[in-house]
Design a protein around this motif. Structure first.
Motif, short mmCIF file in Angstrom:
data_model
loop_
_atom_site.label_atom_id
_atom_site.label_comp_id
_atom_site.label_asym_id
_atom_site.label_seq_id
_atom_site.Cartn_x
_atom_site.Cartn_y
_atom_site.Cartn_z
N LEU A 209 -10.91 -5.09 -30.72
CA LEU A 209 -12.31 -4.95 -31.09
C LEU A 209 -12.98 -3.95 -30.16
O LEU A 209 -12.98 -4.13 -28.94
N PRO A 210 -13.54 -2.86 -30.69
CA PRO A 210 -14.15 -1.84 -29.84
C PRO A 210 -15.27 -2.41 -28.97
O PRO A 210 -16.14 -3.12 -29.46
N GLY A 211 -15.20 -2.12 -27.68
CA GLY A 211 -16.25 -2.53 -26.77
C GLY A 211 -16.11 -3.93 -26.22
O GLY A 211 -16.86 -4.32 -25.32
N LEU A 212 -15.17 -4.72 -26.73
CA LEU A 212 -14.99 -6.09 -26.23
C LEU A 212 -14.23 -6.03 -24.91
O LEU A 212 -13.12 -5.50 -24.83
N VAL A 213 -14.83 -6.58 -23.86
CA VAL A 213 -14.22 -6.60 -22.54
C VAL A 213 -13.39 -7.86 -22.37
O VAL A 213 -12.29 -7.84 -21.83
#
Length: 79
Positions: free
Chosen positions: A48-52
């Motif tokens: 998931l883009p941006g999920l840390v």
């Protein structure tokens, strides 16, 4: 001298991380079935883009589950 990982974490802190907490109830699903579902969807969260990070939550007694999602920014939450 700080490690490379320490420098990365400090950089992320400066980026105003955003957190989202989601809770949901599940009825009629065994603990084993729930764990299997989590294992099936985990790869989708990994890309998931941006999920840390994602922390899975479970209150088995009350049947409440969910997650704490940490994103790089507010813009990442809205994707």
């Amino acid at each position: 001298m700080p490690s490379n990982r320490s420098q990365q974490l400090n950089t992320k802190r400066k980026n105003n991380l955003e957190m989202v907490v989601i809770n949901y109830s599940i009825k009629g699903v065994t603990e084993s079935e729930y764990e299997n579902m989590c294992n099936q969807v985990a790869p989708a969260f990994a890309v998931l883009p941006g999920l840390v990070s994602k922390v899975w939550l479970a209150d088995k007694t009350n049947g409440v589950f969910g997650g704490i999602y940490t994103f790089e920014s507010g813009a990442s939450v809205d994707v």
